[in-house]
Design an enzyme around this catalytic site. Structure first.
Site, mmCIF file in Angstrom:
data_model
loop_
_atom_site.group_PDB
_atom_site.id
_atom_site.type_symbol
_atom_site.label_atom_id
_atom_site.label_comp_id
_atom_site.label_asym_id
_atom_site.label_seq_id
_atom_site.Cartn_x
_atom_site.Cartn_y
_atom_site.Cartn_z
ATOM 1 N N ASP A 190 -4.092 3.892 2.459
ATOM 2 C CA ASP A 190 -5.483 3.576 2.822
ATOM 3 C C ASP A 190 -5.632 2.146 3.342
ATOM 4 O O ASP A 190 -6.744 1.659 3.522
ATOM 5 C CB ASP A 190 -6.422 3.813 1.624
ATOM 6 N N ASP A 196 0.852 -1.191 0.000
ATOM 7 C CA ASP A 196 0.000 0.000 0.000
ATOM 8 C C ASP A 196 0.888 1.242 0.000
ATOM 9 O O ASP A 196 1.585 1.507 0.977
ATOM 10 C CB ASP A 196 -0.891 -0.048 1.259
ATOM 11 N N GLU A 224 -8.934 -20.700 -15.965
ATOM 12 C CA GLU A 224 -9.345 -21.428 -14.755
ATOM 13 C C GLU A 224 -10.387 -22.457 -15.173
ATOM 14 O O GLU A 224 -11.472 -22.108 -15.643
ATOM 15 C CB GLU A 224 -9.950 -20.469 -13.729
ATOM 16 N N ASP A 237 -1.862 -1.327 -3.863
ATOM 17 C CA ASP A 237 -2.189 -0.599 -5.092
ATOM 18 C C ASP A 237 -1.163 -0.900 -6.184
ATOM 19 O O ASP A 237 -0.144 -1.555 -5.943
ATOM 20 C CB ASP A 237 -2.299 0.911 -4.824
ATOM 21 N N ASP A 289 -11.181 -16.209 -15.762
ATOM 22 C CA ASP A 289 -11.904 -16.689 -14.589
ATOM 23 C C ASP A 289 -13.023 -17.655 -15.009
ATOM 24 O O ASP A 289 -13.729 -17.391 -15.995
ATOM 25 C CB ASP A 289 -12.506 -15.464 -13.879
#
Ligand code: NOJ
Length: 530
Positions: free
Chosen positions: A27, A23, A265, A31, A202
């Site tokens: 926050d 990070d 996947e 990121d 996915d």
């Protein structure tokens, strides 16, 4: 052996769960800039490609796998400019970037769905799967979502049910609709034009369903010990008649661009999973192979059988792949225990095929333990199966001793897996015998040894607890011996062989001066044959 191996055949793919890597914005959520500043670490480790779990805007019904805009970056992760900077930093170091593509469903807050639910007159209505109630106002059929409970939710307007194979915040797109297929192809082109090196698709096998949406039969083998999503045989709700057509359609977009990869996947029994390579290898380059995630005992004979079976099933010319887990599985260190972690990691990095690495496994990180009642973020799977909480393996990467293990200056979105400074990159880099330095040595050995990265595979005779195999290559073969037993084992090695790496560390590296070597319990070693 591939004649002209592609980059995705030689390299290790490293999966990053973006909200848990680093990070930089303060926050508590990782990121893209955090990944960019760690590009040197990834290069140092020796990995060749990064796969990012979804980076797109998401209301987080399923922590990023419910996407409300496919064409930009979630502001919590950064901007498209940050994305370009990350891509450039990786490419400068010769590292490829693979994005997650989630074509089966969107978020219920995606404008396509918002428009679709406004009613049958909407041009987007047919983009999702809407059906009238069944008898007595019941859902249209008996399908269940992967997170437990019916795969249908009723909404008014339009006064009908929509299908969701996962959370109700993840409506399934209607892949029978050509406009949906074209829209998803355009999403791919957007990112491929920007320079990404491929996608991990996915739940690829879910795109095609029975066109008549017939009920699923009950699984006669189901019992309370099995997850709720196995109660029905998913015969009609997935891997439908057009599954391979859709795989080819996605692949055709990949092939519009040079040198890209499609990872898929496909959580199906091995014979069906490998069929997603395509009969002429025109579907997925690497349909994920989950065989090692299903191992019950980690016995040498069981593993040898799994490898033999997978190698036997692969279509001619198809390239294998292996993983020990991903963001949906408990950590490998928790599954095999700390004594056998290095051995499992050596298995992954020495089998024939592309290994997919899960961030943090290079530290030997174990599952986190947290109480669901204290959590602000909940895995939708844990709402119905608390014992299958996937967040235990999605905790912040641990960089340095000190507050929040150097992941963030504020409280991270998830607690750390361990407060022990020994489980940080900084400490382990300084310690020659750490898991991290072991993994790094192994990855670099793999990179410079063709036998390990692209060589052939042949199982070797071995004592009962040992799994031994040879990786062959004209430039020199290597042998891999993995002792999965808790006792010493003596194995025969050719006299002229040279020890390249052992899980037992430097002291085990003396050149064998007899044709027999004694292996420690749970030791793995790699031997050069000349
Ligand atoms: C598979 C992903 O790996 C998992 O995390 C997610 O919950 C489902 N697909 C739904 O997108």
């Amino acid at each position: 052996m591939p004649e002209r191996p592609a980059w995705w055949q030689r390299q290790v793919i490293y999966q990053i769960y973006p909200r848990s890597f680093l990070d930089t914005s303060g926050d508590g959520i990782g990121d893209l800039e955090g990944i960019r500043v760690k590009a040197d670490y990834l290069e140092w480790l020796g990995i060749g490609a990064v796969w990012l779990s979804p980076i797109y805007p998401s209301p987080d019904a399923d922590l990023g796998y419910d996407i409300s805009d496919y064409l930009t970056v979630d502001p919590r992760f950064g901007t498209l400019e940050d994305f370009d900077a990350l891509l450039a930093a990786l490419h400068e170091r010769g590292i490829k970037l693979i994005l997650d593509l989630v074509p089966n469903h969107t978020s219920d807050q995606h404008p396509w769905f918002v428009e679709s639910r406004s009613g049958p007159e909407s041009p987007k209505h047919g983009w999702y799967v809407w059906r009238e109630s069944g008898p007595g106002g019941s859902p249209p059929n008996n399908w269940e979502s992967y997170f437990g409970s019916p795969a249908w939710s009723y909404v008014e307007p339009p006064g009908t049910w929509y299908l969701h194979s996962f959370d109700r915040g993840q409506p399934d797109l209607n892949w029978e609709n050509p406009e949906v297929r074209r829209a998803m192809q355009d999403v791919m082109r957007f990112w491929l034009d920007r320079g990404v090196d491929g996608f991990r698709v996915d739940v690829l096998w879910l795109l095609s369903k029975d066109p008549e949406l017939r009920d699923n039969p009950v699984n006669p083998e189901w019992n309370d010990g099995l997850p709720p999503w196995l109660r029905l045989l998913r015969q009609n709700s997935e891997d439908g008649p057009r599954a391979h057509e859709y795989a080819r359609l996605l692949r055709s977009v990949i092939d519009e661009f040079p040198d890209r990869v499609m990872v898929g996947e496909v959580v199906l029994p091995p014979a069906r999973a490998v069929s997603f390579h395509g009969e002429r290898l025109e579907e997925v380059h690497l349909p994920h192979n989950f065989a090692l995630t299903e191992l019950a005992t980690w016995r040498a004979d069981e593993i040898r059988t799994v490898v033999r079976e997978y190698e036997r099933l692969l279509p001619p010319g198809a390239w294998p792949n292996w993983l020990l887990g991903d963001h949906d599985f408990p950590r490998i260190a928790s599954r095999v225990g700390p004594d056998r972690t290095r051995l499992a990691l050596m298995l992954l990095l020495t089998l024939r095929g592309t290994p997919t690495w899960y961030y943090g496994d290079e530290l030997g990180l174990a599952n986190a333990h947290f109480q669901l009642s204290t959590m602000t973020v909940i895995d939708p799977q844990a709402s119905t199966s608390p014992e299958r909480d996937r967040l235990v393996a999605r905790t912040p990467m641990q960089w340095s001793p000190g507050p929040h293990a150097g992941f963030s200056r504020v409280e991270p979105w998830l607690p750390l897996a361990s407060d022990d400074p020994a489980f940080t990159v900084e400490r382990q880099r300084e310690s020659p015998d750490s898991v991290l330095n072991f993994v790094r040595a192994l990855i670099h050995l793999r990179r410079r040894t063709d036998a390990l990265s692209i060589g052939t595979y042949r199982s070797l005779p071995a004592p009962p607890d040992v799994f031994s195999f040879e990786r062959g290559h004209p430039d020199g073969a290597v042998q891999v011996h993995l002792n999965f037993g808790d006792r010493e084992q003596e194995i025969g090695v050719p006299l002229e062989s040279r020890m390249l790496l052992s899980t037992a560390g430097a002291k085990a590296m003396d050149a064998p001066d007899t044709p027999r070597v004694v292996m420690q319990p749970w030791e793995g070693m790699i031997i050069s044959m000349g």
